[in-house]
Design an enzyme around this catalytic site. Structure first.
Site, mmCIF file in Angstrom:
data_model
loop_
_atom_site.group_PDB
_atom_site.id
_atom_site.type_symbol
_atom_site.label_atom_id
_atom_site.label_comp_id
_atom_site.label_asym_id
_atom_site.label_seq_id
_atom_site.Cartn_x
_atom_site.Cartn_y
_atom_site.Cartn_z
ATOM 1 N N THR A 104 6.778 27.298 -14.036
ATOM 2 C CA THR A 104 7.268 27.642 -12.698
ATOM 3 C C THR A 104 8.131 26.490 -12.158
ATOM 4 O OG1 THR A 104 5.222 26.713 -11.823
ATOM 5 C CG2 THR A 104 5.294 29.105 -12.150
ATOM 6 N N MET A 128 3.108 35.770 -17.061
ATOM 7 C CA MET A 128 3.222 36.502 -18.330
ATOM 8 C C MET A 128 2.035 37.426 -18.551
ATOM 9 S SD MET A 128 5.993 35.281 -19.816
ATOM 10 C CE MET A 128 7.105 33.944 -19.413
ATOM 11 N N HIS A 161 -5.480 27.675 -7.103
ATOM 12 C CA HIS A 161 -5.297 27.162 -8.471
ATOM 13 C C HIS A 161 -5.984 25.802 -8.599
ATOM 14 C CE1 HIS A 161 -1.956 30.079 -8.345
ATOM 15 N NE2 HIS A 161 -2.018 30.093 -9.669
ATOM 16 N N LYS A 165 -2.420 21.417 -9.729
ATOM 17 C CA LYS A 165 -1.199 22.232 -9.867
ATOM 18 C C LYS A 165 -0.088 21.626 -9.019
ATOM 19 C CE LYS A 165 0.727 26.893 -9.315
ATOM 20 N NZ LYS A 165 1.663 26.803 -10.438
HETATM 21 N N1 LIG Z 1 4.255 32.156 -16.571
HETATM 22 C C1 LIG Z 1 2.921 32.190 -16.626
HETATM 23 O O1 LIG Z 1 2.305 33.220 -16.927
HETATM 24 C C2 LIG Z 1 2.139 30.964 -16.335
HETATM 25 C C3 LIG Z 1 2.774 29.831 -15.931
HETATM 26 N N2 LIG Z 1 2.084 28.671 -15.764
HETATM 27 C C4 LIG Z 1 2.879 27.493 -15.465
HETATM 28 O O2 LIG Z 1 2.954 26.674 -16.638
HETATM 29 C C5 LIG Z 1 3.202 25.321 -16.259
HETATM 30 C C6 LIG Z 1 2.238 24.397 -17.017
HETATM 31 O O3 LIG Z 1 0.936 24.572 -16.519
HETATM 32 P P1 LIG Z 1 -0.302 23.743 -17.115
HETATM 33 O O4 LIG Z 1 -0.375 23.882 -18.588
HETATM 34 O O5 LIG Z 1 -1.470 24.125 -16.293
HETATM 35 O O6 LIG Z 1 0.136 22.237 -16.773
HETATM 36 P P2 LIG Z 1 -0.373 20.864 -17.423
HETATM 37 O O7 LIG Z 1 -0.178 19.846 -16.360
HETATM 38 O O8 LIG Z 1 -1.729 21.035 -18.032
HETATM 39 O O9 LIG Z 1 0.639 20.592 -18.637
HETATM 40 C C7 LIG Z 1 1.986 20.258 -18.448
HETATM 41 C C8 LIG Z 1 2.479 19.580 -19.714
HETATM 42 O O10 LIG Z 1 3.887 19.425 -19.600
HETATM 43 C C9 LIG Z 1 4.208 18.136 -20.070
HETATM 44 N N3 LIG Z 1 5.487 17.654 -19.546
HETATM 45 C C10 LIG Z 1 5.735 16.875 -18.469
HETATM 46 N N4 LIG Z 1 7.052 16.603 -18.395
HETATM 47 C C11 LIG Z 1 7.639 17.214 -19.441
HETATM 48 C C12 LIG Z 1 8.973 17.283 -19.933
HETATM 49 N N5 LIG Z 1 9.977 16.646 -19.321
HETATM 50 N N6 LIG Z 1 9.219 18.046 -21.033
HETATM 51 C C13 LIG Z 1 8.234 18.661 -21.671
HETATM 52 N N7 LIG Z 1 6.940 18.594 -21.273
HETATM 53 C C14 LIG Z 1 6.654 17.890 -20.166
HETATM 54 C C15 LIG Z 1 3.040 17.266 -19.630
HETATM 55 O O11 LIG Z 1 3.043 16.069 -20.404
HETATM 56 P P3 LIG Z 1 2.553 14.682 -19.737
HETATM 57 O O12 LIG Z 1 1.072 14.814 -19.596
HETATM 58 O O13 LIG Z 1 3.003 13.661 -20.736
HETATM 59 O O14 LIG Z 1 3.245 14.555 -18.417
HETATM 60 C C16 LIG Z 1 1.876 18.191 -19.966
HETATM 61 O O15 LIG Z 1 1.487 18.059 -21.312
HETATM 62 C C17 LIG Z 1 3.086 25.302 -14.730
HETATM 63 O O16 LIG Z 1 4.376 25.399 -14.161
HETATM 64 C C18 LIG Z 1 2.314 26.581 -14.415
HETATM 65 O O17 LIG Z 1 2.538 27.080 -13.130
HETATM 66 C C19 LIG Z 1 0.741 28.603 -15.946
HETATM 67 C C20 LIG Z 1 0.050 29.732 -16.317
HETATM 68 C C21 LIG Z 1 0.695 30.998 -16.538
HETATM 69 O O1 LIG Z 2 -0.391 26.900 -12.704
HETATM 70 C C1 LIG Z 2 -1.059 27.901 -13.039
HETATM 71 O O2 LIG Z 2 -2.213 27.838 -13.492
HETATM 72 C C2 LIG Z 2 -0.446 29.223 -12.873
HETATM 73 N N1 LIG Z 2 0.826 29.274 -12.545
HETATM 74 C C3 LIG Z 2 1.596 30.446 -12.357
HETATM 75 C C4 LIG Z 2 2.085 30.534 -10.923
HETATM 76 O O3 LIG Z 2 2.463 29.484 -10.360
HETATM 77 O O4 LIG Z 2 2.157 31.631 -10.352
HETATM 78 C C5 LIG Z 2 0.908 31.689 -12.839
HETATM 79 C C6 LIG Z 2 -0.575 31.706 -12.624
HETATM 80 O O5 LIG Z 2 -0.877 31.896 -11.271
HETATM 81 C C7 LIG Z 2 -1.236 30.435 -13.157
#
Ligand SMILES: NC(=O)C1=CN([C@@H]2O[C@H](COP(=O)(O)OP(=O)(O)OC[C@H]3O[C@@H](n4cnc5c(N)ncnc54)[C@H](OP(=O)(O)O)[C@@H]3O)[C@@H](O)[C@H]2O)C=CC1
Ligand SMILES: O=C(O)C1=N[C@H](C(=O)O)C[C@H](O)C1
Length: 274
Positions: A104, A128, A161, A165
């Site tokens: 996001t 997704m 969340h 987040k």
């Molecule tokens: N579309 C969908 O269905 C969903 C979307 N999301 C979204 O997914 C995203 C990730 O969520 P989540 O896994 O919980 O977050 P986390 O904080 O657990 O993971 C984020 C990861 O991204 C890495 N990162 C930071 N900067 C960069 C960069 N420049 N390039 C590549 N990787 C980088 C971080 O590394 P480091 O630790 O080194 O900073 C970390 O490993 C959020 O935006 C969330 O809202 C989540 C669930 C569902």
């Molecule tokens: O960060 C999350 O966990 C999630 N991010 C997405 C959002 O910002 O809407 C999707 C879901 O809610 C989980």
């Protein structure tokens, strides 16, 4: 049958690691054992017995050339960080990497423009989970066919969340835009964001999911108080996002093979065509 090569960026982040584990168990895919990640110091991570090499932002330009030369075309999936979205999309476009963007945040108009000006297809969606995408499609249908249906109604939006987040829910922002078309006066700033674990427990979120959940409630009250409508989607954990993400990856690969260039698809497109 040949499999689709897939690289999942954002490991060792929570969602990227979940999607990677699902891809490893999905016979449609072969995982490219690299992940573009953040500035963290780890060099490799073990995911279900497979060593994934983590590529930091400073190394990615060189490394991606080697990965492309070794593996050929592959689909990229991005679950990284809202602050990384704009530069990641620019990188994928510049390096001809068809992608699925689950992360996001970022400048959503700019990233669409970047893809439109590139040579790649992409799927971009803040959610997704296929059932949530279906719900979004229903609301969008309403917005297109019955504009103004909820004019004058008072809306409240609450999203909860995990405490770290980084941004307001991208899903909530997208759904609000459709309710605006349905006549509701509501802005992103009006969203009630819950990030406090104690408040989350009091809402009934199971203790084991305080560190990974996405609970959303939208309510609409009639101006005279005589009626109330509600939409709720409460997700515990991250597994629900895997099926939709991997379907989106097969869709992007299909579009690449069809020669589609410079086009952004939504998850509603994926849902209609899978
Ligand atoms: N579309 C969908 O269905 C969903 C979307 N999301 C979204 O997914 C995203 C990730 O969520 P989540 O896994 O919980 O977050 P986390 O904080 O657990 O993971 C984020 C990861 O991204 C890495 N990162 C930071 N900067 C960069 C960069 N420049 N390039 C590549 N990787 C980088 C971080 O590394 P480091 O630790 O080194 O900073 C970390 O490993 C959020 O935006 C969330 O809202 C989540 C669930 C569902
Ligand atoms: O960060 C999350 O966990 C999630 N991010 C997405 C959002 O910002 O809407 C999707 C879901 O809610 C989980």
């Amino acid at each position: 049958m040949s499999t689709i090569l897939i690289m999942i960026n954002g490991v060792p982040g929570k969602v990227a690691t979940t999607i990677l584990a699902h891809a490893m168990n999905d016979e449609r895919f072969t995982v490219v054992p690299f992940s573009l990640t953040g500035p963290g110091t780890e060099k490799t991570v073990d995911v279900n017995g497979t060593e994934i090499t983590l590529v930091s932002p400073g190394e990615r330009g060189e490394v991606i050339k080697k990965i492309k030369a070794e593996y050929g075309p592959f689909v990229t999936v991005d679950y990284t960080h809202p602050t990384a979205v704009d530069t990641n999309v620019a990188f994928y476009c510049a390096n001809d990497l068809p992608f699925v963007m689950g992360t996001t945040g970022g400048n959503r108009e700019q990233i669409r423009e970047d893809v439109n000006n590139s040579s790649i297809p992409a799927v971009i969606a803040p959610n997704m989970a296929k059932q949530i995408v279906g719900l979004q499609a229903m609301i969008e249908y309403g917005a297109q066919n019955f504009p103004g249906l909820f004019k004058g109604f008072e809306m409240t939006v609450k999203e909860s969340h995990q405490s770290w987040k980084a941004d307001t829910s991208g899903t909530a922002k997208a759904i609000i835009r459709q309710f605006n078309l349905l006549g509701v006066d509501f802005t992103e700033a009006d969203i009630d964001m819950v990030r406090d674990p104690e408040e989350q427990k009091a809402m009934g979120i199971p203790e084991e999911h305080i560190d990974g959940h996405g609970w959303h409630t939208y309510t609409l009250k009639a101006p005279d108080g005589s009626s109330e409508f509600g939409i709720v989607h409460n997700i515990n954990g991250r597994d629900i996002y895997a099926e939709g993400t991997l379907d989106a990856a097969t869709y992007v690969e299909k579009k690449r093979l069809e020669g589609v260039k410079g086009h952004c698809f939504s998850m509603i497109d994926v849902l209609k065509n899978i």
